[in-house]
Design a protein around this motif. Structure first.
Motif, PDB file in Angstrom:
ATOM      1  N   GLU A  41      12.123 -91.480 -11.841  1.00  0.00           N
ATOM      2  CA  GLU A  41      10.888 -90.915 -11.300  1.00  0.00           C
ATOM      3  C   GLU A  41      10.717 -91.313  -9.835  1.00  0.00           C
ATOM      4  N   VAL A  42      11.004 -92.591  -9.553  1.00  0.00           N
ATOM      5  CA  VAL A  42      10.886 -93.058  -8.164  1.00  0.00           C
ATOM      6  C   VAL A  42      11.880 -92.320  -7.275  1.00  0.00           C
ATOM      7  N   ALA A  43      13.128 -92.182  -7.782  1.00  0.00           N
ATOM      8  CA  ALA A  43      14.143 -91.474  -6.995  1.00  0.00           C
ATOM      9  C   ALA A  43      13.743 -90.025  -6.766  1.00  0.00           C
ATOM     10  N   LEU A  44      13.189 -89.391  -7.817  1.00  0.00           N
ATOM     11  CA  LEU A  44      12.745 -87.998  -7.675  1.00  0.00           C
ATOM     12  C   LEU A  44      11.602 -87.896  -6.676  1.00  0.00           C
ATOM     13  N   THR A  45      10.655 -88.832  -6.774  1.00  0.00           N
ATOM     14  CA  THR A  45       9.522 -88.822  -5.845  1.00  0.00           C
ATOM     15  C   THR A  45       9.998 -89.002  -4.412  1.00  0.00           C
ATOM     16  N   GLU A  46      10.928 -89.944  -4.216  1.00  0.00           N
ATOM     17  CA  GLU A  46      11.459 -90.169  -2.870  1.00  0.00           C
ATOM     18  C   GLU A  46      12.186 -88.923  -2.369  1.00  0.00           C
ATOM     19  N   ALA A  47      12.961 -88.288  -3.270  1.00  0.00           N
ATOM     20  CA  ALA A  47      13.690 -87.081  -2.859  1.00  0.00           C
ATOM     21  C   ALA A  47      12.727 -85.962  -2.492  1.00  0.00           C
ATOM     22  N   VAL A  48      11.659 -85.807  -3.297  1.00  0.00           N
ATOM     23  CA  VAL A  48      10.656 -84.778  -2.990  1.00  0.00           C
ATOM     24  C   VAL A  48       9.993 -85.093  -1.654  1.00  0.00           C
ATOM     25  N   PHE A  49       9.646 -86.366  -1.457  1.00  0.00           N
ATOM     26  CA  PHE A  49       9.021 -86.779  -0.198  1.00  0.00           C
ATOM     27  C   PHE A  49       9.902 -86.385   0.984  1.00  0.00           C
ATOM     28  N   ASP A  50      11.204 -86.748   0.870  1.00  0.00           N
ATOM     29  CA  ASP A  50      12.087 -86.544   2.013  1.00  0.00           C
ATOM     30  C   ASP A  50      12.536 -85.095   2.164  1.00  0.00           C
ATOM     31  N   SER A  51      12.355 -84.270   1.108  1.00  0.00           N
ATOM     32  CA  SER A  51      12.768 -82.875   1.210  1.00  0.00           C
ATOM     33  C   SER A  51      11.704 -81.991   1.851  1.00  0.00           C
ATOM     34  N   VAL A  52      10.486 -82.501   1.969  1.00  0.00           N
ATOM     35  CA  VAL A  52       9.420 -81.712   2.586  1.00  0.00           C
ATOM     36  C   VAL A  52       9.765 -81.492   4.057  1.00  0.00           C
ATOM     37  N   PRO A  53       9.758 -80.239   4.525  1.00  0.00           N
ATOM     38  CA  PRO A  53      10.181 -79.976   5.908  1.00  0.00           C
ATOM     39  C   PRO A  53       9.191 -80.433   6.962  1.00  0.00           C
ATOM     40  N   GLY A  54       8.011 -80.813   6.560  1.00  0.00           N
ATOM     41  CA  GLY A  54       7.018 -81.285   7.518  1.00  0.00           C
ATOM     42  C   GLY A  54       6.645 -82.729   7.274  1.00  0.00           C
ATOM     43  N   LEU A  55       5.494 -83.120   7.787  1.00  0.00           N
ATOM     44  CA  LEU A  55       4.993 -84.473   7.582  1.00  0.00           C
ATOM     45  C   LEU A  55       4.369 -84.579   6.194  1.00  0.00           C
ATOM     46  N   LEU A  56       4.707 -85.660   5.476  1.00  0.00           N
ATOM     47  CA  LEU A  56       4.064 -85.966   4.197  1.00  0.00           C
ATOM     48  C   LEU A  56       3.483 -87.364   4.332  1.00  0.00           C
ATOM     49  N   LEU A  87      -6.160 -90.343   0.944  1.00  0.00           N
ATOM     50  CA  LEU A  87      -5.906 -88.966   1.364  1.00  0.00           C
ATOM     51  C   LEU A  87      -4.405 -88.736   1.351  1.00  0.00           C
ATOM     52  N   VAL A  88      -3.979 -87.696   0.644  1.00  0.00           N
ATOM     53  CA  VAL A  88      -2.577 -87.302   0.643  1.00  0.00           C
ATOM     54  C   VAL A  88      -2.497 -85.866   1.131  1.00  0.00           C
ATOM     55  N   GLY A  89      -1.458 -85.556   1.883  1.00  0.00           N
ATOM     56  CA  GLY A  89      -1.353 -84.200   2.412  1.00  0.00           C
ATOM     57  C   GLY A  89      -0.050 -83.981   3.157  1.00  0.00           C
ATOM     58  N   ILE A  90       0.060 -82.796   3.747  1.00  0.00           N
ATOM     59  CA  ILE A  90       1.245 -82.435   4.511  1.00  0.00           C
ATOM     60  C   ILE A  90       0.805 -81.905   5.866  1.00  0.00           C
ATOM     61  N   ASN A 148       7.116 -89.789   4.773  1.00  0.00           N
ATOM     62  CA  ASN A 148       8.495 -89.387   4.514  1.00  0.00           C
ATOM     63  C   ASN A 148       9.338 -89.577   5.780  1.00  0.00           C
ATOM     64  N   ARG A 149      10.647 -89.397   5.620  1.00  0.00           N
ATOM     65  CA  ARG A 149      11.557 -89.604   6.754  1.00  0.00           C
ATOM     66  C   ARG A 149      11.281 -88.619   7.879  1.00  0.00           C
ATOM     67  N   LYS A 150      10.873 -87.406   7.494  1.00  0.00           N
ATOM     68  CA  LYS A 150      10.592 -86.389   8.503  1.00  0.00           C
ATOM     69  C   LYS A 150       9.479 -86.861   9.435  1.00  0.00           C
ATOM     70  N   HIS A 151       8.601 -87.698   8.914  1.00  0.00           N
ATOM     71  CA  HIS A 151       7.503 -88.230   9.714  1.00  0.00           C
ATOM     72  C   HIS A 151       8.049 -88.986  10.927  1.00  0.00           C
ATOM     73  N   GLU A 152       9.074 -89.775  10.688  1.00  0.00           N
ATOM     74  CA  GLU A 152       9.672 -90.560  11.775  1.00  0.00           C
ATOM     75  C   GLU A 152      10.429 -89.646  12.741  1.00  0.00           C
ATOM     76  N   GLU A 153      11.154 -88.656  12.184  1.00  0.00           N
ATOM     77  CA  GLU A 153      11.930 -87.752  13.035  1.00  0.00           C
ATOM     78  C   GLU A 153      11.024 -86.904  13.926  1.00  0.00           C
TER      79      GLU A 153
END
Length: 658
Positions: free
Chosen positions: A298-313, A401-404, A326-331
């Motif tokens: 579940e953690v791995a799936l959550t991390e993968a979903v987080f990092d697969s979002v093309p924008g900021l999560l 607050l959670v969002g994209i 997510n990683r995209k946030h840093e990029e």
């Protein structure tokens, strides 16, 4: 009275028993105790021997027999011999070769000795733990016997050995019962034979029956191949480690199933300090491991979903601190993980955008969700347009607050390119449309130009006469000026329709726009033999619109109306343009007597590149829709009851306009 025993006569027995009780197998302790008591009683010549536990305090009735030889005897030390029990509880040795000589305070003891036929009685304290004392009592019911103090001292040692062994066995039983109730197992590994003693639960965990030989190699053979060498090294390490060693491994059962077993062990050392055995426990932890694996997945799936979002999560606490991203946030922002932790949400935006950001932020925690379009500041100082969402979620009882956040830069560029493309298509459509009007426009220009030429020639002839009539010449020149203006107006409207520049919005009279476009189509109407009916409501309120765009839309609608009647009989042809005031709108309607609109065509009528004409581009009505959208107008179409169709454009009026 029989002769006393010498200490040396008891030493051989004591040494043999000591050897037997060094780390005895737990399941043999009770039989060893029974054998030792029987041998001691026989060696000493007493026919009753009792190992008993009793309360330290005389008021406590906690006596219980640990062992008695013979078992058929019915002695209760604390009940039958209270004075002797009291002496034992105080740690004193009792030596009574003749029970008839018991002291006066031991009257109950004397009476019960007579009742049981006890002629001699000796008792030694063996072991005291807490408020429980252990004693060894020997009785003779046949002849009077005496035991010397040195032998009594050795009896005390024997009693301590036996009491300690039983105490350990009882403790092991209690531990085993507790472990069994906890669905766990116990075991010990003898280093001399490398064989296991194990409870039934331990054997069952490893798929072994109670009769299977249980060695270290047997245990390793039950394990998954990937775990065997690691566990062999674990057993070797545990033998040399003073600490408890823990490990987990997989067991392969004969039915093909795999179970996870957790094991804990520690070494037990002999007198010389060498490890003699490993003792430990084990438990089936398959359910726990399954939950752990599921949680990791579940953690791995959550991390993968987080990092697969093309924008900021992102996840923010209510006070605006960034807690997860997510990683995209840093990029996309240029900040590293250490810089982003607890980053304040307000720091992303310029001061002029903070009121909107704060308003939507508060809405998330008040209403549950919100969104906003704001410009985000990157670490390098550049800005980018973003679309932010926010949803309230409770974590550990606290609102977050959670969002994209989606970068709109490419979308903005695409919109600009699309707008440019639309303008180019509109221009191409206007040029194409005007191509259809070329012959009609040429005819329109021919008339004023021919009139100008004719009037100029007439004026020249008048001037050649000696009696030239100046008034007549003046009238001719006025006609030339009117025809010139007419030709100029036609050219002006043509140039306006062909230009690619955006028209400016201004206050317009819709009836005048209709008249201008109708003038452009005059020759086309004549050529196709289609009468034009103008039903224009006078004194319409003004509208604010782009004149060129409005002319283009009306021109498209009127040309479509003409094309729709090419197969209509000449007597029925008619193109009607109406204007009327309807509330806060001014409605422009173009009606024809053509074939009408089919049900399948209606949903796609205003879509780009959809056309009902064999040679149509499919852009005329799409441009009309675009004009309607930019003017906040409503564009629609419907079939007429008597045949044909009506297209209408409802434009908002300007408040306060006449």
């Amino acid at each position: 009275m029989d002769q006393s025993f010498e200490p040396s006569s008891f030493d051989g027995l004591l040494l043999d028993l000591l050897r037997r009780f060094i780390n005895p197998p737990r399941d043999q302790v009770r039989s060893l105790v029974e054998s030792a008591l029987a041998r001691a009683a026989s060696h000493l010549g007493f026919d009753v021997i009792i190992l008993t536990a009793l309360g330290v305090h005389a008021t406590e009735q906690r006596s219980r027999m640990l062992w008695q030889i013979p078992q058929a005897a019915e002695f209760h030390v604390e009940r039958d011999f209270p004075w002797i029990a009291g002496q034992l509880g105080q740690g004193a040795t009792v030596r009574v070769p003749d029970t008839t000589e018991l002291p006066r305070e031991a009257q109950v003891d004397r009476t019960n000795c007579q009742r049981h036929g006890v002629s001699s009685l000796h008792a030694v304290p063996a072991l005291t733990e807490g408020e429980t004392a252990t004693g060894l009592v020997v009785c003779s019911t046949q002849v009077r016997r005496d035991i010397d103090p040195p032998v009594l001292q050795r009896m005390r040692v024997l009693g301590e050995i036996l009491a300690h062994a039983l105490a350990c066995a009882n403790a092991d039983d209690r531990i085993a019962a507790a472990v069994e109730s906890a669905d766990a197992g116990l075991w010990s590994l003898d280093f001399a034979t490398m064989t296991f003693w194990a409870t039934e639960k331990t054997r069952a965990m490893h798929g072994l029956s109670p009769t299977d030989v249980f060695t270290l190699e047997t245990l390793l053979a039950t394990m998954h191949a990937d775990d065997r060498e690691r566990m062999r090294a674990t057993f070797e390490r545990s033998a040399a480690s003073p600490e408890n060693v823990r490990a987990e491994y997989r067991v392969l059962h004969p039915d093909g199933s795999t179970r996870w077993v957790a094991i804990r062990m520690r070494p037990q050392h002999g007198v010389s300090g060498e490890p003699q055995q490993l003792i430990g426990g084990c438990a089936d932890v398959s359910d726990r491991k399954r939950v752990e694996i599921e949680m990791r997945n579940e953690v791995a799936l959550t991390e993968a979903v987080f990092d697969s979002v093309p924008g900021l999560l992102y996840l923010y606490s209510q006070d605006g601190k960034l807690k997860r991203w997510n990683r995209k946030h840093e990029e996309m922002t240029g900040y590293n993980a250490a810089e982003l932790l607890d980053f304040n949400a307000a720091a992303w935006f310029d001061e002029e955008e903070l009121p909107l950001m704060q308003r939507e932020w508060n809405r998330v925690f008040a209403e549950g969700h919100a969104f906003a379009k704001l410009n985000l500041k990157r670490k390098n100082g550049t800005k980018a347009p973003f679309y932010f969402t926010g949803v309230r979620v409770n974590i550990d009882g606290q609102p977050h607050l959670v969002g994209i956040g989606m970068d709109l830069s490419e979308q903005k560029k695409a919109e600009a390119r699309l707008e440019q493309l639309r303008a180019e298509i509109a221009h191409a459509t206007r040029v194409t449309t005007l191509g259809q009007l070329a012959s009609a426009l040429a005819h329109e220009l021919t008339q004023p130009l021919a009139a100008i030429l004719s009037n100029a020639q007439a004026a020249r002839r008048w001037l050649a006469r000696p009696d030239a009539n100046l008034d007549e010449i003046r009238d001719i020149l006025d006609d030339i000026i009117v025809d010139d203006k007419r030709a100029g107006e036609i050219i002006h409207r043509l140039r306006a329709l062909m230009t690619r520049s955006e028209s400016r919005h201004s206050l317009l009279d819709l009836n005048k726009v209709v008249g201008d476009v109708a003038g452009l189509l005059h020759s086309e109407l004549v050529a196709l033999d289609v009468p034009l009916v103008l039903d224009l409501q006078p004194d319409l309120p003004r509208i604010e619109a782009g004149e060129i765009e409005l002319q283009q839309a009306l021109l498209n609608l009127m040309i479509n109306g003409l094309d729709a009647q090419r197969k209509t009989g000449p007597a029925r042809r008619r193109l009607t343009v109406r204007t009327r005031h309807d509330g806060d709108r001014v409605v422009l309607a173009v009606s024809d007597h053509g074939t009408g609109i089919t049900e399948g065509e209606l949903p796609q009528l205003f879509e780009p590149f959809f056309s009902t004409k064999p040679q149509g581009l499919g852009m005329g009505l799409a441009i009309c829709r675009r004009v309607a959208e930019t003017h906040h107008a409503h564009l629609g179409a419907e079939n007429n009851p008597g045949g044909g169709a009506t297209f209408f454009l409802a434009l908002p009026t300007v408040a306060g306009s006449p």
